[in-house]
Design a protein around this motif. Structure first.
Motif, PDB file in Angstrom:
ATOM      1  N   UNK A 109       0.856  -1.188   0.000  1.00 43.50           N
ATOM      2  CA  UNK A 109       0.000   0.000   0.000  1.00 43.50           C
ATOM      3  C   UNK A 109       0.885   1.228   0.000  1.00 43.50           C
ATOM      4  N   UNK A 110       0.305   2.347  -0.425  1.00 47.38           N
ATOM      5  CA  UNK A 110       1.026   3.625  -0.454  1.00 47.38           C
ATOM      6  C   UNK A 110       0.208   4.746   0.160  1.00 47.38           C
ATOM      7  N   UNK A 111       0.925   5.727   0.647  1.00 52.72           N
ATOM      8  CA  UNK A 111       0.317   6.963   1.113  1.00 52.72           C
ATOM      9  C   UNK A 111       1.255   8.092   0.720  1.00 52.72           C
ATOM     10  N   UNK A 112       0.701   9.119   0.093  1.00 53.27           N
ATOM     11  CA  UNK A 112       1.570  10.185  -0.387  1.00 53.27           C
ATOM     12  C   UNK A 112       0.857  11.513  -0.496  1.00 53.27           C
ATOM     13  N   UNK A 113       1.601  12.489  -1.020  1.00 52.76           N
ATOM     14  CA  UNK A 113       1.083  13.844  -1.145  1.00 52.76           C
ATOM     15  C   UNK A 113       1.635  14.480  -2.416  1.00 52.76           C
ATOM     16  N   UNK A 114       0.798  15.272  -3.091  1.00 55.66           N
ATOM     17  CA  UNK A 114       1.237  16.118  -4.197  1.00 55.66           C
ATOM     18  C   UNK A 114       1.288  17.550  -3.688  1.00 55.66           C
ATOM     19  N   UNK A 115       2.422  18.208  -3.916  1.00 58.94           N
ATOM     20  CA  UNK A 115       2.637  19.553  -3.384  1.00 58.94           C
ATOM     21  C   UNK A 115       2.426  20.614  -4.463  1.00 58.94           C
ATOM     22  N   UNK A 116       1.993  21.816  -4.098  1.00 57.37           N
ATOM     23  CA  UNK A 116       1.741  22.886  -5.082  1.00 57.37           C
ATOM     24  C   UNK A 116       3.028  23.632  -5.441  1.00 57.37           C
ATOM     25  N   UNK A 117       3.977  22.938  -6.066  1.00 57.02           N
ATOM     26  CA  UNK A 117       5.283  23.530  -6.376  1.00 57.02           C
ATOM     27  C   UNK A 117       5.331  24.218  -7.733  1.00 57.02           C
ATOM     28  N   UNK A 118       4.411  23.898  -8.640  1.00 56.44           N
ATOM     29  CA  UNK A 118       4.404  24.503  -9.970  1.00 56.44           C
ATOM     30  C   UNK A 118       3.691  25.853  -9.990  1.00 56.44           C
ATOM     31  N   UNK A 119       3.937  26.630 -11.051  1.00 57.83           N
ATOM     32  CA  UNK A 119       3.201  27.885 -11.250  1.00 57.83           C
ATOM     33  C   UNK A 119       1.719  27.575 -11.410  1.00 57.83           C
ATOM     34  N   UNK A 120       0.890  28.449 -10.854  1.00 58.58           N
ATOM     35  CA  UNK A 120      -0.549  28.197 -10.931  1.00 58.58           C
ATOM     36  C   UNK A 120      -1.297  29.525 -10.864  1.00 58.58           C
ATOM     37  N   UNK A 121      -2.581  29.467 -11.217  1.00 58.99           N
ATOM     38  CA  UNK A 121      -3.416  30.649 -11.065  1.00 58.99           C
ATOM     39  C   UNK A 121      -4.163  31.040 -12.316  1.00 58.99           C
ATOM     40  N   UNK A 122      -4.564  32.297 -12.365  1.00 58.74           N
ATOM     41  CA  UNK A 122      -5.354  32.828 -13.465  1.00 58.74           C
ATOM     42  C   UNK A 122      -5.798  34.241 -13.146  1.00 58.74           C
ATOM     43  N   UNK A 123      -7.021  34.571 -13.528  1.00 62.30           N
ATOM     44  CA  UNK A 123      -7.568  35.909 -13.301  1.00 62.30           C
ATOM     45  C   UNK A 123      -8.941  35.800 -12.661  1.00 62.30           C
ATOM     46  N   UNK A 124      -9.137  36.558 -11.583  1.00 67.52           N
ATOM     47  CA  UNK A 124     -10.419  36.584 -10.903  1.00 67.52           C
ATOM     48  C   UNK A 124     -11.517  36.932 -11.905  1.00 67.52           C
ATOM     49  N   UNK A 125     -12.552  36.101 -11.971  1.00 70.61           N
ATOM     50  CA  UNK A 125     -13.594  36.306 -12.983  1.00 70.61           C
ATOM     51  C   UNK A 125     -14.451  37.530 -12.676  1.00 70.61           C
ATOM     52  N   UNK A 126     -14.396  38.024 -11.436  1.00 71.04           N
ATOM     53  CA  UNK A 126     -15.190  39.202 -11.059  1.00 71.04           C
ATOM     54  C   UNK A 126     -14.422  40.506 -11.243  1.00 71.04           C
ATOM     55  N   UNK A 127     -13.128  40.500 -10.913  1.00 73.14           N
ATOM     56  CA  UNK A 127     -12.343  41.742 -10.915  1.00 73.14           C
ATOM     57  C   UNK A 127     -11.270  41.793 -11.997  1.00 73.14           C
ATOM     58  N   UNK A 128     -10.910  40.619 -12.591  1.00 72.26           N
ATOM     59  CA  UNK A 128      -9.825  40.574 -13.566  1.00 72.26           C
ATOM     60  C   UNK A 128      -8.450  40.564 -12.942  1.00 72.26           C
ATOM     61  N   UNK A 129      -8.368  40.600 -11.611  1.00 74.23           N
ATOM     62  CA  UNK A 129      -7.083  40.608 -10.904  1.00 74.23           C
ATOM     63  C   UNK A 129      -6.355  39.275 -11.089  1.00 74.23           C
ATOM     64  N   UNK A 130      -5.034  39.340 -11.299  1.00 72.33           N
ATOM     65  CA  UNK A 130      -4.225  38.127 -11.413  1.00 72.33           C
ATOM     66  C   UNK A 130      -4.078  37.478 -10.047  1.00 72.33           C
ATOM     67  N   UNK A 131      -4.329  36.180  -9.977  1.00 70.40           N
ATOM     68  CA  UNK A 131      -4.244  35.442  -8.715  1.00 70.40           C
ATOM     69  C   UNK A 131      -3.328  34.239  -8.904  1.00 70.40           C
ATOM     70  N   UNK A 132      -2.835  33.707  -7.808  1.00 72.09           N
ATOM     71  CA  UNK A 132      -1.966  32.542  -7.858  1.00 72.09           C
ATOM     72  C   UNK A 132      -0.504  32.913  -7.785  1.00 72.09           C
ATOM     73  N   UNK A 133       0.358  32.028  -8.291  1.00 77.59           N
ATOM     74  CA  UNK A 133       1.798  32.269  -8.277  1.00 77.59           C
ATOM     75  C   UNK A 133       2.335  32.281  -9.698  1.00 77.59           C
ATOM     76  N   UNK A 134       2.570  33.473 -10.214  1.00 79.73           N
ATOM     77  CA  UNK A 134       3.195  33.681 -11.519  1.00 79.73           C
ATOM     78  C   UNK A 134       2.550  32.850 -12.622  1.00 79.73           C
ATOM     79  N   UNK A 135       1.227  32.972 -12.818  1.00 84.41           N
ATOM     80  CA  UNK A 135       0.570  32.165 -13.863  1.00 84.41           C
ATOM     81  C   UNK A 135       1.031  32.561 -15.262  1.00 84.41           C
ATOM     82  N   UNK A 136       0.898  31.623 -16.191  1.00 86.64           N
ATOM     83  CA  UNK A 136       1.267  31.826 -17.593  1.00 86.64           C
ATOM     84  C   UNK A 136       0.154  32.594 -18.299  1.00 86.64           C
ATOM     85  N   UNK A 137       0.533  33.553 -19.170  1.00 88.69           N
ATOM     86  CA  UNK A 137      -0.419  34.300 -19.974  1.00 88.69           C
ATOM     87  C   UNK A 137      -0.248  33.943 -21.448  1.00 88.69           C
TER      88      UNK A 137
END
Length: 350
Positions: free
Chosen positions: A163-191
């Motif tokens: 059996x296994x037990x593990x975790x995936x960590x949020x190490x990659x770039x992620x995010x986007x734009x808030x659909x209400x305000x257009x503000x960029x959110x996350x960590x250095x998302x790709x455009x």
């Protein structure tokens, strides 16, 4: 000799559930090969390093169980609806794996992915707008989300059930734009870098970013058995679900869908230096959720047939190559899908 092969199976097979089932934010596509099963098995204490290259060209638009022309989703926009018409996504992954076995009962492993993804889309185009000047493109490169897995296979004297037990960590770039305000959110998302979406300053879809921004729990199990003098078989399964999301604000929330993998494999061991193998890989993904999710176009079930071969090129070193072809797919909404997927890799144990 067959008994020795059986005793050698456990630890890398434990890693096989942990390493290959990497969800690469590619909707429902070919990310399911049990690659460590392809590399050969050894339960001797020590280290194992692996390097794998995966190529996935999503160039066929599908809905349900069949391919569809891009004019079909575009017709939804003709009628006043809102449906993205994607053109192509090319994924190239380089996965570095490292595992350490302090004893025959335990294994600790990590998978570090590097992602190189290019994506093109017509956006919410109508049928008369499916032209090159309406095509937008983005290139996403960098570290993906790292996985850490602990495996235990001390249940049987042969160490072929674990059996296994593990975790995936949020190490990659992620995010986007808030659909209400257009503000960029996350960590250095790709455009987007070309086309109308680039001119509008639009971020790449959150599901196509190198990372998901979530911490995921991974659980798995495996079993291996010699079935004749020359044939060995295995089955493994893994389930992955997000337990914490960094994208969790109103208008800017995102939770990736749960992923389940089951792989069946048969290895022909008559010549231990050249081992043909056949796998059947079942992949199921549920809908992404949240304001930044393309919820209706992210779930599906796929069954792959994956023939390949493993060759021992030097002491404790194996190389392998596999091709995946879908035998069955049922996809929700409209999704880009690969006609085939290629995997090549090398592993070294000491």
């Amino acid at each position: 000799m067959k008994q020795n092969i059986l005793l050698r199976c456990a630890l890398p097979l434990a890693v096989s559930v942990a390493l290959p089932a990497t969800a690469h934010a590619c909707a429902t596509c070919g990310c399911s090969l049990s690659s460590d099963a392809a590399m050969g098995y050894s339960s001797a204490p020590g280290w194992r390093f692996s390097l794998e290259y995966v190529f996935i060209n999503q160039n066929q638009l599908r809905s349900g169980t069949s391919a569809v022309p891009n004019t079909q989703p575009a017709a939804i926009n003709d009628a006043g609806g809102s449906q993205e018409v994607e053109r192509q996504t090319i994924n190239r992954y380089v996965n570095f794996g490292v595992s350490y076995s302090p004893s025959v009962n335990w294994n600790f492993s990590a998978l570090i992915p590097y992602i190189d993804r290019s994506h093109t889309t017509y956006g919410n185009a109508t049928t008369d707008q499916l032209t090159p000047d309406n095509l937008s493109g983005a290139t996403s490169q960098g570290l993906g989300d790292v996985k850490l897995i602990a495996s235990f296979q001390g249940f049987l004297p042969t160490h072929n059930l674990g059996v296994q037990l593990g975790v995936k960590l949020p190490t990659g770039r992620y995010g986007g734009q808030n659909v209400n305000t257009g503000e960029t959110v996350g960590r250095n998302p790709v455009f987007f870098s070309t086309g109308p979406n680039a001119s509008a300053g639009q971020a790449l879809d959150t599901s196509l970013q190198p990372g998901t921004g979530s911490t995921d729990l991974i659980v798995g199990a495996y079993y291996y058995q010699a079935i004749s003098q020359d044939f060995d078989a295995f089955i493994n399964g893994q389930f992955q679900t997000a337990v914490s999301e960094r994208l969790n604000q109103p208008g800017a929330d995102f939770r990736p869908g749960n992923v389940a993998n089951v792989s069946l494999g048969l290895r022909y061991e008559a010549n231990p230096k050249v081992v043909p193998q056949l796998q059947i890989n079942l992949y199921r993904k549920s809908h992404d959720q949240g304001a930044l999710a393309d919820t209706g176009n992210t779930a599906g079930t796929v069954v792959y047939l994956s023939p390949g071969i493993t060759v021992s090129v030097w002491k404790n070193t194996q190389v392998y190559a596999f091709v995946q072809r879908a035998m069955y797919s049922k996809l929700d909404g409209y999704q880009l899908f690969p006609r085939w997927t290629g995997n090549v890799g090398v592993s070294y144990a000491f």
